[in-house]
Design an enzyme around this catalytic site. Sequence first.
Site, PDB file in Angstrom:
ATOM      1  N   ASP A  92       0.815  -1.221   0.000  1.00 47.99           N
ATOM      2  CA  ASP A  92       0.000   0.000   0.000  1.00 47.99           C
ATOM      3  C   ASP A  92       0.843   1.263   0.000  1.00 47.99           C
ATOM      4  O   ASP A  92       0.620   2.175  -0.785  1.00 47.99           O
ATOM      5  CB  ASP A  92      -0.989   0.012   1.184  1.00 47.99           C
ATOM      6  CG  ASP A  92      -0.327  -0.184   2.552  1.00 47.99           C
ATOM      7  OD1 ASP A  92       0.882  -0.498   2.611  1.00 47.99           O
ATOM      8  OD2 ASP A  92      -1.027  -0.036   3.568  1.00 47.99           O
ATOM      9  N   ASP A  95       7.125   4.396   3.558  1.00 45.09           N
ATOM     10  CA  ASP A  95       7.489   5.598   4.318  1.00 45.09           C
ATOM     11  C   ASP A  95       8.995   5.529   4.605  1.00 45.09           C
ATOM     12  O   ASP A  95       9.803   5.985   3.792  1.00 45.09           O
ATOM     13  CB  ASP A  95       6.634   5.644   5.597  1.00 45.09           C
ATOM     14  CG  ASP A  95       6.909   6.870   6.442  1.00 45.09           C
ATOM     15  OD1 ASP A  95       7.552   7.806   5.946  1.00 45.09           O
ATOM     16  OD2 ASP A  95       6.465   6.895   7.614  1.00 45.09           O
ATOM     17  N   VAL A 145      -2.122   8.800   6.393  1.00 47.93           N
ATOM     18  CA  VAL A 145      -3.282   8.643   5.514  1.00 47.93           C
ATOM     19  C   VAL A 145      -3.951   7.292   5.765  1.00 47.93           C
ATOM     20  O   VAL A 145      -3.311   6.366   6.252  1.00 47.93           O
ATOM     21  CB  VAL A 145      -2.884   8.758   4.022  1.00 47.93           C
ATOM     22  CG1 VAL A 145      -2.341  10.141   3.706  1.00 47.93           C
ATOM     23  CG2 VAL A 145      -1.873   7.683   3.626  1.00 47.93           C
ATOM     24  N   ASP A 151      -4.245   1.047   6.975  1.00 48.62           N
ATOM     25  CA  ASP A 151      -4.473   1.050   8.410  1.00 48.62           C
ATOM     26  C   ASP A 151      -4.845   2.457   8.869  1.00 48.62           C
ATOM     27  O   ASP A 151      -4.412   3.445   8.285  1.00 48.62           O
ATOM     28  CB  ASP A 151      -3.177   0.618   9.110  1.00 48.62           C
ATOM     29  CG  ASP A 151      -3.421   0.168  10.538  1.00 48.62           C
ATOM     30  OD1 ASP A 151      -4.596   0.026  10.922  1.00 48.62           O
ATOM     31  OD2 ASP A 151      -2.438  -0.054  11.248  1.00 48.62           O
TER      32      ASP A 151
HETATM   33  P1  IMP Z   1       7.702   1.961   6.450  1.00 43.90           P
HETATM   34  O1  IMP Z   1       8.181   0.639   6.975  1.00 43.90           O
HETATM   35  O2  IMP Z   1       8.074   3.094   7.366  1.00 43.90           O
HETATM   36  O3  IMP Z   1       8.125   2.206   5.027  1.00 43.90           O
HETATM   37  O4  IMP Z   1       6.137   1.945   6.517  1.00 43.90           O
HETATM   38  C1  IMP Z   1       5.399   1.221   5.620  1.00 43.90           C
HETATM   39  C2  IMP Z   1       4.322   0.435   6.310  1.00 43.90           C
HETATM   40  O5  IMP Z   1       3.688   1.189   7.313  1.00 43.90           O
HETATM   41  C3  IMP Z   1       3.297   0.066   5.292  1.00 43.90           C
HETATM   42  O6  IMP Z   1       3.261  -1.328   5.206  1.00 43.90           O
HETATM   43  C4  IMP Z   1       1.987   0.598   5.829  1.00 43.90           C
HETATM   44  O7  IMP Z   1       1.191  -0.483   6.187  1.00 43.90           O
HETATM   45  C5  IMP Z   1       2.336   1.398   7.045  1.00 43.90           C
HETATM   46  N1  IMP Z   1       2.113   2.842   6.845  1.00 43.90           N
HETATM   47  C6  IMP Z   1       3.038   3.792   6.607  1.00 43.90           C
HETATM   48  N2  IMP Z   1       2.500   5.013   6.510  1.00 43.90           N
HETATM   49  C7  IMP Z   1       1.165   4.818   6.679  1.00 43.90           C
HETATM   50  C8  IMP Z   1       0.025   5.707   6.663  1.00 43.90           C
HETATM   51  O8  IMP Z   1       0.109   6.934   6.488  1.00 43.90           O
HETATM   52  N3  IMP Z   1      -1.188   5.121   6.856  1.00 43.90           N
HETATM   53  C9  IMP Z   1      -1.352   3.790   7.053  1.00 43.90           C
HETATM   54  N4  IMP Z   1      -0.328   2.930   7.071  1.00 43.90           N
HETATM   55  C10 IMP Z   1       0.924   3.444   6.888  1.00 43.90           C
HETATM   56 MG    MG Z   2       1.689  -2.419   5.745  1.00 44.02          MG
END
Ligand code: IMP
Ligand code: MG
Length: 168
Positions: A92, A95, A145, A151
């Site tokens: 999805d 970040d 978001v 989520d």
């Molecule tokens: P990362 O590991 O920091 O890149 O975050 C990615 C994971 O966190 C994704 O699998 C998403 O499920 C969740 N995530 C990151 N940002 C958001 C957001 O704004 N809303 C909902 N889920 C998020």
């Molecule tokens: Mg996720």
Amino acid sequence: MLISSERIKDGIRKLGAKLTDLYAGKRIVVIPLLKGGFMFAADLVRFMDVDLQIEFLGASSYGEQTETSGEVRLTLDTALPLSGRHVLLVEDIIDTGLTLAYIQKLIKSRNPASLRTVVLLDKITGRKIDSEINECIFNIPDRFVFGYGLDSPGGFNRNLSDIVALKE
Ligand code: IMP
Ligand code: MG
């Protein structure tokens, strides 16, 4: 509201057409990354004219917060072996990049024939580690978001058709 269901659908239709060309003549395994990737993947595969199977991986890093805990946990593993298969990972949102890095490393350790990663949303300013994304549909600002499978605080609202941002 940040991205309407119409814009989401348009973007996914284009990505589906592109993937149809890229995978012409191949059989692939599509892996939605749960939970957030389920709706995006369900729509994407219907725009792909490709012989495909579905497997699932689950990952969690957020706990109950809107900031990542930085600790990625595998919550669900695939049922079939990935060795020698063309794998399309469908996520999805990216970040920090920690979730994808963890999952990509896991998939690569199983020796797939190829691995391609597509994400619906990219919070590009949040990146802490490099990550290999092949396609991203929307770049978005560093806001929490939800909707369209993503989520939300409390875990509700995944069934919204649009993507919305939490009030600052
Ligand atoms: P990362 O590991 O920091 O890149 O975050 C990615 C994971 O966190 C994704 O699998 C998403 O499920 C969740 N995530 C990151 N940002 C958001 C957001 O704004 N809303 C909902 N889920 C998020
Ligand atoms: Mg996720």
